[in-house]
Design a protein around this motif. Structure first.
Motif, mmCIF file in Angstrom:
data_model
loop_
_atom_site.group_PDB
_atom_site.id
_atom_site.type_symbol
_atom_site.label_atom_id
_atom_site.label_comp_id
_atom_site.label_asym_id
_atom_site.label_seq_id
_atom_site.Cartn_x
_atom_site.Cartn_y
_atom_site.Cartn_z
ATOM 1 N N ALA A 161 32.714 -42.429 -19.389
ATOM 2 C CA ALA A 161 32.441 -41.275 -18.503
ATOM 3 C C ALA A 161 31.840 -40.124 -19.306
ATOM 4 N N THR A 162 32.393 -39.874 -20.489
ATOM 5 C CA THR A 162 31.838 -38.809 -21.342
ATOM 6 C C THR A 162 30.379 -39.107 -21.672
ATOM 7 N N SER A 163 30.087 -40.390 -21.918
ATOM 8 C CA SER A 163 28.696 -40.764 -22.264
ATOM 9 C C SER A 163 27.742 -40.575 -21.090
ATOM 10 N N MET A 164 28.287 -40.477 -19.874
ATOM 11 C CA MET A 164 27.432 -40.368 -18.673
ATOM 12 C C MET A 164 27.031 -38.923 -18.366
ATOM 13 N N ILE A 165 27.638 -37.956 -19.050
ATOM 14 C CA ILE A 165 27.276 -36.558 -18.787
ATOM 15 C C ILE A 165 25.902 -36.285 -19.383
ATOM 16 N N GLY A 166 25.012 -35.793 -18.532
ATOM 17 C CA GLY A 166 23.629 -35.609 -18.963
ATOM 18 C C GLY A 166 23.489 -34.460 -19.953
ATOM 19 N N GLY A 167 22.506 -34.602 -20.856
ATOM 20 C CA GLY A 167 22.238 -33.528 -21.819
ATOM 21 C C GLY A 167 21.338 -34.055 -22.924
ATOM 22 N N ALA A 168 20.389 -33.223 -23.339
ATOM 23 C CA ALA A 168 19.436 -33.683 -24.361
ATOM 24 C C ALA A 168 20.079 -33.690 -25.738
ATOM 25 N N THR A 169 21.100 -32.848 -25.931
ATOM 26 C CA THR A 169 21.749 -32.780 -27.253
ATOM 27 C C THR A 169 23.264 -32.858 -27.075
ATOM 28 N N ARG A 170 23.938 -33.097 -28.200
ATOM 29 C CA ARG A 170 25.411 -33.120 -28.154
ATOM 30 C C ARG A 170 25.935 -31.778 -27.674
ATOM 31 N N GLU A 172 24.578 -29.631 -25.689
ATOM 32 C CA GLU A 172 24.390 -29.445 -24.244
ATOM 33 C C GLU A 172 25.493 -30.177 -23.467
ATOM 34 N N VAL A 173 25.791 -31.391 -23.893
ATOM 35 C CA VAL A 173 26.859 -32.172 -23.241
ATOM 36 C C VAL A 173 28.193 -31.436 -23.417
ATOM 37 N N TRP A 174 28.454 -31.006 -24.655
ATOM 38 C CA TRP A 174 29.738 -30.365 -24.938
ATOM 39 C C TRP A 174 29.917 -29.082 -24.100
ATOM 40 N N ASN A 175 28.849 -28.286 -24.038
ATOM 41 C CA ASN A 175 28.966 -27.024 -23.290
ATOM 42 C C ASN A 175 29.274 -27.271 -21.820
ATOM 43 N N LYS A 176 28.703 -28.337 -21.260
ATOM 44 C CA LYS A 176 29.004 -28.656 -19.860
ATOM 45 C C LYS A 176 30.483 -29.023 -19.709
ATOM 46 N N ILE A 177 30.972 -29.801 -20.657
ATOM 47 C CA ILE A 177 32.373 -30.251 -20.572
ATOM 48 C C ILE A 177 33.321 -29.055 -20.664
ATOM 49 N N VAL A 178 33.139 -28.238 -21.691
ATOM 50 C CA VAL A 178 34.110 -27.156 -21.901
ATOM 51 C C VAL A 178 33.977 -26.089 -20.803
ATOM 52 N N SER A 179 32.775 -25.909 -20.259
ATOM 53 C CA SER A 179 32.669 -24.907 -19.184
ATOM 54 C C SER A 179 33.279 -25.445 -17.891
ATOM 55 N N THR A 180 33.177 -26.741 -17.669
ATOM 56 C CA THR A 180 33.834 -27.333 -16.487
ATOM 57 C C THR A 180 35.347 -27.142 -16.577
#
Ligand code: DON
Length: 365
Positions: A161-170, A172-180
């Protein structure tokens, strides 16, 4: 505050009478004989939390997780309970300032983010939504159906599931996770770096799981990055109130009831709750649901959160775990609180029978 002098009271009575509120004032007894005002009734929520705290505070069963070395050092006596209602009221008792790492509870909110980005079918079609009946980091469970027929609450499904979060860089993915996660909790959350480092140095089994999920085509690229981001998400630091607010946001159809911020689409919330109900406490999920009826999620940091849909979110932190990896005290305290408050969504009263006239009129037609 000192009592007003009698002469002051008489003067006040005359003034009030002149103002036309004589009925109320004339009926009032003399000040000195007045009964003390009744204490306001304690909130049933607060009473439930306090009762559960008192009942379980001296229970010393279970043991901190130690396969992540930093978790073994956490104070096993931390015991905090929090509940947030869908109208945004918070109740707490015990230790609610101490923080632990969120660990597997993070899986719920990463799943929520994936469902928001790609729709609920993306989860079902990739790792599945079924219980494995195995421990949370089972490799047998991956092998059985080549990484399908499991769910995003166990490690293989969660890393996927973590691998499915879209983002061009690590980043970008991380910021989406922590802001969610922060939106669900209603405050900016951050990572416990000691826990992150400790798990990153010892997570070879999760790396192997990520590689297997990649080999079977569930993770499309960068399996080791997915494992690393997953490890970081597990190290996000939370207190009991954060977890209760995250649960209350799910209970409230995806909108944080304290901040008013929409965190996910209401229509997607039942999908997340369904997987929590099926697999939130791993192979003990059936026993948990039987006892409480509540979708819930545990973490090896010692937290558990549970959702009473349309009513409240409740969470407990207490690090010692049972053999299945679930906090002993948290399970007992949440069950106690929820059962005291009628939180079980499957418990309902039979509908009142229709009056006989209504039935007979229907028959005549
Ligand atoms: O991946 C792990 O092993 C941990 N970061 C999380 C496991 C966990 O919390 C299981 N929950 N009860």
């Amino acid at each position: 505050m000192s009592k007003p002098a009698r002469s002051t009271i008489s003067a006040w009575r005359s003034t009030v009478a002149a103002a036309g509120v004589i009925l109320v004032v004339a009926a009032a007894p003399a000040f000195a004989k007045a009964k003390p005002a009744a204490a306001p009734a304690a909130s049933p929520y607060q009473a439930a939390l306090d009762g559960a705290y008192a009942k379980f505070k001296d229970l010393h069963e279970g043991k901190n997780a130690d396969y992540i070395p930093a978790l073994a050092k956490v104070d096993p006596n931390i015991f905090g309970i929090a509940l947030v209602t869908v109208d945004g009221k918070a109740y707490t008792t015990g230790d609610i300032t101490s923080e632990v790492s969120i660990q597997s509870i993070s899986k719920v909110f990463t799943m929520a983010r994936v469902v928001e980005e790609q729709g609920p079918d993306a989860i079902q079609n990739n790792m599945g939504v079924d219980a494995t009946g195995q421990v949370f980091n089972s490799i047998v469970a991956v092998e059985q159906y080549k990484g399908s027929e499991m769910n995003p609450m166990v490690n293989p499904g969660a890393i996927t599931a973590t691998s499915m979060i879209g983002g061009a860089t690590r980043d970008e993915v991380w910021n989406k996770i922590v802001s969610t996660y922060s939106d669900f909790a209603g405050r900016p959350l951050s990572v416990n770096q000691e826990v992150f480092k400790s798990e990153a140095e010892t997570n070879q089994r999760n790396q192997a799981i990520a590689m297997l999920m990649y080999a079977y085509g569930h993770i499309k690229a960068n399996p080791l990055q997915a494992c690393d981001v997953y490890t970081e998400q597990c190290a996000v630091s939370v207190n009991a109130k954060d977890l209760a607010e995250m649960a209350a946001t799910l209970a409230n159809g995806g909108t944080n009831p304290v901040t008013g911020k929409p965190c996910m689409t209401a229509a997607n919330v039942p999908k997340v709750l369904a997987v929590m109900a099926t697999a939130g406490l791993y192979d003990d999920s059936g026993k948990w649901l039987y006892a409480t009826g509540l979708p819930a999620k545990s973490g090896v940091g010692g937290g558990i959160l549970a959702v009473s849909p349309g009513k409240f979110g409740v969470a407990v932190i207490s690090p010692p775990l049972d053999a299945a990896g679930n906090s002993v005290k948290a399970q007992k305290a949440i069950a106690e609180v929820s059962n005291m408050l009628g939180g079980n969504p499957y418990a309902m009263k039979p509908a009142a029978p229709k009056p006989p006239e209504a039935n007979s009129k229907k028959k005549k037609k």
